[in-house]
Design a protein around this motif. Sequence first.
Motif, PDB file in Angstrom:
ATOM      1  N   SER A   3      -9.441  -7.828   6.646  1.00 53.56           N
ATOM      2  CA  SER A   3      -8.310  -7.526   7.529  1.00 53.56           C
ATOM      3  C   SER A   3      -7.135  -6.974   6.725  1.00 53.56           C
ATOM      4  CB  SER A   3      -7.889  -8.776   8.302  1.00 53.56           C
ATOM      5  OG  SER A   3      -7.528  -9.824   7.415  1.00 53.56           O
ATOM      6  N   TYR A   4      -7.006  -7.413   5.479  1.00 54.99           N
ATOM      7  CA  TYR A   4      -5.953  -6.881   4.602  1.00 54.99           C
ATOM      8  C   TYR A   4      -6.123  -5.379   4.415  1.00 54.99           C
ATOM      9  CZ  TYR A   4      -4.072  -5.485   0.025  1.00 54.99           C
ATOM     10  OH  TYR A   4      -3.459  -4.803  -1.001  1.00 54.99           O
ATOM     11  N   SER A   5      -7.334  -4.956   4.142  1.00 57.61           N
ATOM     12  CA  SER A   5      -7.601  -3.532   3.936  1.00 57.61           C
ATOM     13  C   SER A   5      -7.406  -2.744   5.225  1.00 57.61           C
ATOM     14  CB  SER A   5      -9.026  -3.344   3.416  1.00 57.61           C
ATOM     15  OG  SER A   5      -9.276  -1.996   3.068  1.00 57.61           O
ATOM     16  N   GLN A   6      -7.775  -3.336   6.356  1.00 58.05           N
ATOM     17  CA  GLN A   6      -7.625  -2.649   7.645  1.00 58.05           C
ATOM     18  C   GLN A   6      -6.158  -2.456   8.023  1.00 58.05           C
ATOM     19  OE1 GLN A   6     -10.203  -4.455  10.803  1.00 58.05           O
ATOM     20  NE2 GLN A   6     -10.974  -5.670   9.091  1.00 58.05           N
ATOM     21  N   GLN A   7      -5.329  -3.453   7.728  1.00 55.82           N
ATOM     22  CA  GLN A   7      -3.928  -3.404   8.166  1.00 55.82           C
ATOM     23  C   GLN A   7      -3.070  -2.452   7.333  1.00 55.82           C
ATOM     24  OE1 GLN A   7      -2.148  -7.317   9.464  1.00 55.82           O
ATOM     25  NE2 GLN A   7      -4.089  -8.124   8.673  1.00 55.82           N
ATOM     26  N   PHE A   8      -3.503  -2.184   6.084  1.00 53.30           N
ATOM     27  CA  PHE A   8      -2.813  -1.198   5.249  1.00 53.30           C
ATOM     28  C   PHE A   8      -1.393  -1.627   4.890  1.00 53.30           C
ATOM     29  CE2 PHE A   8      -1.297   3.444   4.779  1.00 53.30           C
ATOM     30  CZ  PHE A   8      -1.767   3.520   3.475  1.00 53.30           C
ATOM     31  N   MET A   9      -1.111  -2.901   4.928  1.00 53.70           N
ATOM     32  CA  MET A   9       0.215  -3.385   4.560  1.00 53.70           C
ATOM     33  C   MET A   9       0.151  -4.096   3.212  1.00 53.70           C
ATOM     34  SD  MET A   9       2.147  -4.670   8.021  1.00 53.70           S
ATOM     35  CE  MET A   9       1.242  -6.194   8.148  1.00 53.70           C
ATOM     36  N   ASP A  10       1.133  -3.812   2.346  1.00 51.62           N
ATOM     37  CA  ASP A  10       1.177  -4.439   1.042  1.00 51.62           C
ATOM     38  C   ASP A  10       2.613  -4.415   0.525  1.00 51.62           C
ATOM     39  OD1 ASP A  10       1.038  -4.423  -2.074  1.00 51.62           O
ATOM     40  OD2 ASP A  10      -0.947  -5.115  -1.438  1.00 51.62           O
ATOM     41  N   LYS A  11       3.137  -5.588   0.224  1.00 50.19           N
ATOM     42  CA  LYS A  11       4.527  -5.696  -0.211  1.00 50.19           C
ATOM     43  C   LYS A  11       4.751  -5.007  -1.545  1.00 50.19           C
ATOM     44  CE  LYS A  11       8.180  -9.157  -0.821  1.00 50.19           C
ATOM     45  NZ  LYS A  11       8.508 -10.615  -0.780  1.00 50.19           N
ATOM     46  N   LYS A  12       3.830  -5.201  -2.495  1.00 46.83           N
ATOM     47  CA  LYS A  12       3.987  -4.592  -3.811  1.00 46.83           C
ATOM     48  C   LYS A  12       3.916  -3.071  -3.742  1.00 46.83           C
ATOM     49  CE  LYS A  12       2.245  -8.519  -6.493  1.00 46.83           C
ATOM     50  NZ  LYS A  12       1.214  -8.978  -7.459  1.00 46.83           N
ATOM     51  N   LYS A  13       3.066  -2.578  -2.860  1.00 49.10           N
ATOM     52  CA  LYS A  13       2.920  -1.126  -2.714  1.00 49.10           C
ATOM     53  C   LYS A  13       3.959  -0.542  -1.760  1.00 49.10           C
ATOM     54  CE  LYS A  13      -2.103  -1.166  -3.519  1.00 49.10           C
ATOM     55  NZ  LYS A  13      -2.266  -2.597  -3.766  1.00 49.10           N
ATOM     56  N   LYS A  14       4.769  -1.415  -1.186  1.00 54.60           N
ATOM     57  CA  LYS A  14       5.809  -1.022  -0.233  1.00 54.60           C
ATOM     58  C   LYS A  14       5.218  -0.217   0.925  1.00 54.60           C
ATOM     59  CE  LYS A  14       9.710  -1.251  -3.418  1.00 54.60           C
ATOM     60  NZ  LYS A  14      10.896  -0.568  -3.983  1.00 54.60           N
ATOM     61  N   LEU A  15       4.227  -0.829   1.541  1.00 60.37           N
ATOM     62  CA  LEU A  15       3.572  -0.240   2.705  1.00 60.37           C
ATOM     63  C   LEU A  15       3.705  -1.189   3.885  1.00 60.37           C
ATOM     64  CD1 LEU A  15       0.269   1.081   1.072  1.00 60.37           C
ATOM     65  CD2 LEU A  15       2.076   2.492   2.067  1.00 60.37           C
ATOM     66  N   GLY A  16       4.193  -0.689   5.004  1.00 62.19           N
ATOM     67  CA  GLY A  16       4.330  -1.494   6.205  1.00 62.19           C
ATOM     68  C   GLY A  16       5.512  -1.043   7.040  1.00 62.19           C
ATOM     69  N   PRO A  17       5.632  -1.549   8.257  1.00 64.37           N
ATOM     70  CA  PRO A  17       6.741  -1.167   9.137  1.00 64.37           C
ATOM     71  C   PRO A  17       8.117  -1.404   8.514  1.00 64.37           C
ATOM     72  CG  PRO A  17       5.072  -2.383  10.349  1.00 64.37           C
ATOM     73  CD  PRO A  17       4.699  -2.477   8.909  1.00 64.37           C
TER      74      PRO A  17
END
Length: 749
Positions: free
Chosen positions: A633-647
Amino acid sequence: MKLLNKALPLIVLSSVAFGVAKTDSTLLYFAEGNSKNSLTYPGSPVAASKIQNPKASFSPNTYCTDIGSNGKFNKNAFQLTHLKYSFNKDYKKTRPNGSPYIECHYAAEYKVNCGNGLSYKGDFKWGISTVGKSSSKWTDVPLSEYNATTGKFLPKKACRDLNRVPTEEIFKIWNGRKVAFPEKKNGSKKLARPVVFVPGHNSSFIAFGAQPIGKTDPSDANYLNGNVSGYDDGSLPDIIARDQNLDVSAKGINKNGLYFFTAPYEKKNGNLVQVLPQWKNNQSKKSISFALYKYLENVLAKHYGKNWWKSDKNQVDLVAHSQGGLVVREMLRGLRANSKLYPVGNKNAANHIRRVVTVNTPHFGSELADDYKTIQKSYPAVAAFIKEVQDQKNMESKTKQSYYKNQTLLYAKVDKDLKKFFQEGASKNAANMMLQQLNLDRPVLSAIGESLFPTSFLTGMLGAATDVSVRLTGSYVGDFKLQTNYRVMGGLLSKRETKKIDFLKPLRDTLWAWHVDGSHLATHSSFVQALTKEGYPKLPNGKKVQMRPMFSSDMRGIRNYMMNQLAEGSTEFCRGSDVAKSSCFSVTTFINTLLYKSKGLKLSQFEGVQKWLDFYNNLMEEWLGSSDLLVTSYSQQFMDKKKKLGPKYQKEFLQPRTYTISLSQMPNVSPFNFIPHGDVLDYGSVDNSNYNLHLKMIKHEGAPRKGLDLYCALDDSKCNLVKKKIQYKKAAAIGGIVWADVEKVLGGA
């Protein structure tokens, strides 16, 4: 990324059943239509021809729900419409008292009123069959003789226990059953803004619920061009077509605004295979991502005309499943990296993308495609599983034949009390069967005669008990070698049987082929790493693309479903008298007991089984608890704090969603409470007497088929459609079934 249905049992299988199946031919049967013993729970999909009220308003739920609970129908959910019976006497086979066997057959027609507002016709048969045939002479039962409360009717002496409609069985067939919508009559419109569907690895538009015109073969022109003939009920194409009253005629369906991209193929080792997704400039036949770019140009020209580039309002939406989401991102990366080679501004087709919905896409890759050494710390159970399969494949490659690892998976010993066995009413053939197990010649049996074996003589000769010990060796993922030792006559006589069990080999081979073929989707692959480095996707003009990731997780429900099936399936072959059970030693029963009850059997009775169980339990908890079977689910959601990805970091990044609408329409129990990556298994019974398996499988529809959730992801204003009713408008000039209160957001002139 295509889910390999055949490989799934290898992931969830943590038990093996074996032995010689013995069944009682007089057992009760249940059937729908003319097919006996093929029922599944719930039943196979119901066609639109079974709908009794096709002009009624209905809610867009493709599952029959809200019909009752605890095996009982609600008061108005079930209605019997016809009832009949037939009797046969079989004089060739007699009972111990000399009377003939009697066959009893019953048939009922009924109507089920599902919670979606539609009524469906059904038929059900049950009875006792000794010779496997039924009479053509049927007698109708007046419905006045039927008691709706008890289900009983005509209490005749013969087969009187069967003179009751088994509504509890019918309920199991219908509760949560896949049902059709009324056929959609043709509309006249096309979407104002087209939608392009991008399938996953080695997949096609069928994953989205689109129906092919002919063969699903890369040599077929219609298949390669994405031409379809219709849509499955409840799929995203179907929901949009009903909502927007689209033209679904043979002439209009492939230009109504719903377009289906198909990846290019190339010949490899004599076979046609899909090419890889990596960007290759001006090579439509060698690169999926570049082929998608050219396809977008064609879609825009087809939908808006040759001057599509003159307005930035001529937009397109993309719905991409699995690898398809990476293909979209790779296309955008390739265009930006080679910007001097391609048009700029509105003349670049990719700049007309409005929104991308990624459906269970492995944005950060999938660990199942990784080398086991790279994921040993993060996913130790998955790494151990991949290594086990790899080791087995390597040994098979060296020996050029089946390889049986010298590892004890389990050892068990079972005692059968023969005296009790005979005293409780063994059949006339019991002595014959027991002597055959000792390999006594047929003439000896004939000379002695079956009827000359009183209980005292037989138990005196064979001893008060016979010992059976079983040892299973092999790899955790197969192949297996089964050794069964029988000791009779107080241990004076013994018999050993060796059986090779290789039914997991095709599943293992399929999984390994996918692991190798999908290596570009591994978390550590150069392809995934390049996309990760690229970060949030941007259009060629530098603007961030609007994207909504869809995800699902926690597939442990499928483990429960499979384990229940295995447990029920093994006992199906072992039911009846001890004569059957003594010849049917089922490991499934014991392992299931260990998994679910953890009592009644001591682990000290088994050698090696705990390690085997731990291997699969760790795999299932670690992987099924956090993935959709193929992608975390982590890979599907494409959100990552370190990579600064997300809404939080990109305003164009729309909050990831799971399939709450679909889950809300289904019972919150197995096999409904999970949304897998793609379609899993299929409807039907699986009978394998070699392994004592009798399974009633159903199809688990994957994420790309969840139309209401995907429509909601594509357009927020459509999230409330689940609460509306579909209405049949008699006087509408365009005809057909349309949604009430249609909003012209995605469609219209």
